[in-house]
Structures are given as C-alpha cells and as structure tokens.
Design a protein around this motif. Sequence first.
Motif, mmCIF file in Angstrom:
data_model
loop_
_atom_site.group_PDB
_atom_site.id
_atom_site.type_symbol
_atom_site.label_atom_id
_atom_site.label_comp_id
_atom_site.label_asym_id
_atom_site.label_seq_id
_atom_site.Cartn_x
_atom_site.Cartn_y
_atom_site.Cartn_z
ATOM 1 N N SER A 31 0.833 -1.204 0.000
ATOM 2 C CA SER A 31 0.000 0.000 0.000
ATOM 3 C C SER A 31 0.872 1.260 0.000
ATOM 4 C CB SER A 31 -0.953 -0.003 1.188
ATOM 5 O OG SER A 31 -0.214 0.038 2.389
ATOM 6 N N GLU A 32 0.256 2.384 -0.303
ATOM 7 C CA GLU A 32 0.983 3.649 -0.470
ATOM 8 C C GLU A 32 1.775 4.056 0.772
ATOM 9 O OE1 GLU A 32 0.173 8.279 -1.824
ATOM 10 O OE2 GLU A 32 -1.533 6.944 -1.501
ATOM 11 N N ASP A 33 1.173 3.870 1.945
ATOM 12 C CA ASP A 33 1.825 4.333 3.172
ATOM 13 C C ASP A 33 2.551 3.225 3.947
ATOM 14 O OD1 ASP A 33 -0.505 3.047 3.809
ATOM 15 O OD2 ASP A 33 -1.190 4.511 5.279
ATOM 16 N N GLU A 34 2.668 2.051 3.348
ATOM 17 C CA GLU A 34 3.344 0.933 4.022
ATOM 18 C C GLU A 34 4.853 1.038 3.828
ATOM 19 O OE1 GLU A 34 2.844 -3.889 4.402
ATOM 20 O OE2 GLU A 34 2.139 -2.929 2.575
ATOM 21 N N SER A 35 5.595 0.776 4.902
ATOM 22 C CA SER A 35 7.061 0.814 4.797
ATOM 23 C C SER A 35 7.562 -0.428 4.047
ATOM 24 C CB SER A 35 7.694 0.865 6.185
ATOM 25 O OG SER A 35 7.542 -0.376 6.838
ATOM 26 N N ASN A 38 7.944 -3.340 6.496
ATOM 27 C CA ASN A 38 6.677 -3.992 6.815
ATOM 28 C C ASN A 38 6.205 -4.858 5.639
ATOM 29 O OD1 ASN A 38 4.473 -4.619 8.420
ATOM 30 N ND2 ASN A 38 3.275 -2.890 7.680
ATOM 31 N N ALA A 39 6.275 -4.305 4.440
ATOM 32 C CA ALA A 39 5.851 -5.048 3.246
ATOM 33 C C ALA A 39 6.711 -6.297 3.051
ATOM 34 C CB ALA A 39 5.928 -4.153 2.011
ATOM 35 N N PHE A 40 8.021 -6.138 3.233
ATOM 36 C CA PHE A 40 8.922 -7.276 3.065
ATOM 37 C C PHE A 40 8.662 -8.344 4.121
ATOM 38 C CE2 PHE A 40 13.152 -9.325 3.809
ATOM 39 C CZ PHE A 40 13.106 -10.128 2.681
ATOM 40 N N ALA A 41 8.360 -7.917 5.345
ATOM 41 C CA ALA A 41 8.050 -8.885 6.408
ATOM 42 C C ALA A 41 6.830 -9.721 6.011
ATOM 43 C CB ALA A 41 7.810 -8.157 7.728
ATOM 44 N N ARG A 42 5.785 -9.067 5.506
ATOM 45 C CA ARG A 42 4.586 -9.792 5.067
ATOM 46 C C ARG A 42 4.913 -10.723 3.897
ATOM 47 N NH1 ARG A 42 0.442 -7.721 2.705
ATOM 48 N NH2 ARG A 42 1.455 -5.882 1.885
ATOM 49 N N PHE A 43 5.670 -10.215 2.930
ATOM 50 C CA PHE A 43 6.043 -10.987 1.743
ATOM 51 C C PHE A 43 6.883 -12.199 2.139
ATOM 52 C CE2 PHE A 43 8.577 -11.499 -2.274
ATOM 53 C CZ PHE A 43 7.512 -11.744 -3.131
ATOM 54 N N ASN A 44 7.813 -11.977 3.067
ATOM 55 C CA ASN A 44 8.713 -13.038 3.501
ATOM 56 C C ASN A 44 7.957 -14.174 4.185
ATOM 57 O OD1 ASN A 44 11.366 -13.923 3.430
ATOM 58 N ND2 ASN A 44 11.786 -13.216 5.481
ATOM 59 N N PRO A 72 2.122 2.640 -7.067
ATOM 60 C CA PRO A 72 2.572 3.463 -8.204
ATOM 61 C C PRO A 72 3.528 4.610 -7.839
ATOM 62 C CG PRO A 72 0.256 2.967 -8.448
ATOM 63 C CD PRO A 72 0.671 2.430 -7.100
ATOM 64 N N LYS A 73 3.522 5.074 -6.589
ATOM 65 C CA LYS A 73 4.458 6.140 -6.199
ATOM 66 C C LYS A 73 5.920 5.681 -6.344
ATOM 67 C CE LYS A 73 5.205 5.525 -1.214
ATOM 68 N NZ LYS A 73 5.076 6.082 0.108
ATOM 69 N N TRP A 74 6.123 4.374 -6.419
ATOM 70 C CA TRP A 74 7.455 3.793 -6.580
ATOM 71 C C TRP A 74 7.852 3.599 -8.043
ATOM 72 C CZ3 TRP A 74 10.824 2.737 -2.601
ATOM 73 C CH2 TRP A 74 10.305 2.813 -1.315
ATOM 74 N N ARG A 75 6.960 3.946 -8.961
ATOM 75 C CA ARG A 75 7.157 3.647 -10.386
ATOM 76 C C ARG A 75 8.523 4.103 -10.911
ATOM 77 N NH1 ARG A 75 5.994 -0.060 -11.627
ATOM 78 N NH2 ARG A 75 3.911 0.155 -10.853
ATOM 79 N N ALA A 76 8.944 5.341 -10.578
ATOM 80 C CA ALA A 76 10.234 5.852 -11.077
ATOM 81 C C ALA A 76 11.391 4.974 -10.589
ATOM 82 C CB ALA A 76 10.439 7.297 -10.637
ATOM 83 N N LYS A 100 14.939 0.371 0.483
ATOM 84 C CA LYS A 100 14.963 1.015 1.798
ATOM 85 C C LYS A 100 15.775 2.312 1.761
ATOM 86 C CE LYS A 100 15.581 -1.636 5.438
ATOM 87 N NZ LYS A 100 15.915 -2.762 6.332
ATOM 88 N N VAL A 101 16.871 2.324 1.021
ATOM 89 C CA VAL A 101 17.669 3.546 0.859
ATOM 90 C C VAL A 101 16.817 4.615 0.186
ATOM 91 C CG1 VAL A 101 19.638 4.570 -0.370
ATOM 92 C CG2 VAL A 101 19.921 2.401 0.841
ATOM 93 N N TYR A 102 16.133 4.237 -0.876
ATOM 94 C CA TYR A 102 15.270 5.177 -1.598
ATOM 95 C C TYR A 102 14.140 5.682 -0.690
ATOM 96 C CZ TYR A 102 12.382 7.111 -5.362
ATOM 97 O OH TYR A 102 11.625 7.942 -6.149
ATOM 98 N N GLU A 103 13.574 4.787 0.104
ATOM 99 C CA GLU A 103 12.501 5.153 1.028
ATOM 100 C C GLU A 103 12.993 6.197 2.042
ATOM 101 O OE1 GLU A 103 9.219 2.578 3.393
ATOM 102 O OE2 GLU A 103 11.296 2.085 3.884
ATOM 103 N N MET A 104 14.217 6.021 2.543
ATOM 104 C CA MET A 104 14.773 6.985 3.491
ATOM 105 C C MET A 104 14.930 8.356 2.824
ATOM 106 S SD MET A 104 17.487 4.721 5.815
ATOM 107 C CE MET A 104 18.838 5.208 4.832
ATOM 108 N N ILE A 105 15.350 8.368 1.570
ATOM 109 C CA ILE A 105 15.499 9.627 0.830
ATOM 110 C C ILE A 105 14.141 10.299 0.642
ATOM 111 C CG2 ILE A 105 16.122 10.625 -1.423
ATOM 112 C CD1 ILE A 105 18.288 8.335 -1.569
#
Length: 123
Positions: A31-35, A38-44, A72-76, A100-105
Amino acid sequence: MVANTSTQGNNQVKDNKVDHLVKQYEQFIVSEDESIDNAFARFNIIITSLKALDEGYSSKNYVRKFLRALHPKWRAKVTDIEESKDLTSLSLDELIGNLKVYEMIINKDSEIFKDKGKRKSLA
C-alpha cells in the motif's frame, strides 16, 4: 487402510494451505503508506511458508513480484531498477536494501518539504 486415509487428509490440508498461500502471493500488494520493512516482512512470511511446503518460486520471480506489487508512487524507482540492474541475478535482499535507501530519501525529502511549508505559513 486407516493410515492411507490420514495421509490423504494430510495431503488435502497441505494442498489447501498451498492454494491459500499461492493466492496470497499472487494478490500481494504494497500500500501507499506501508514501509518497505513492513511489506517485506509480510512478503517473507508468504514465501517462507510456500518454501516450507515445497512450493517455492524462483528468487528472480520473487524480485519481479515484489517490484510489481509496489504502489505506483514507486514507479520511477522500479523503472530505474529494471533499467540498471540485471533482474535475473538481483537478490531479494539486494532489492529490499535498494528500496529502503530510496525510502529513506523520500521520507527525508518529505520532511524537508513539510518544514518549508511550516516556515512559509509562519512568515
């Protein structure tokens, strides 16, 4: 004869679990506001459970699936990764680290933008 029935029942339970996990895997989205953490934990949890039932996909499939599941906010960033990396040799851990690096930026930029907005409204 009884042992055979319980084996059949166990196989049915396993098949049902596999079907459920495959469905979760196929429908997985971030989801848009999910870290990313968190997403990786669910996926894993999903992929580890599938592997435990001998139903794992290839690691390159995991990488592509996770990229497709991003909001979609991650598309680029997804496009950047697809163009600059060899997805057949990119590990899931490498991908998550990169995201995660990109997310921090993104988060830092967002905070700076909010702070500028606050200063303008105070002026």
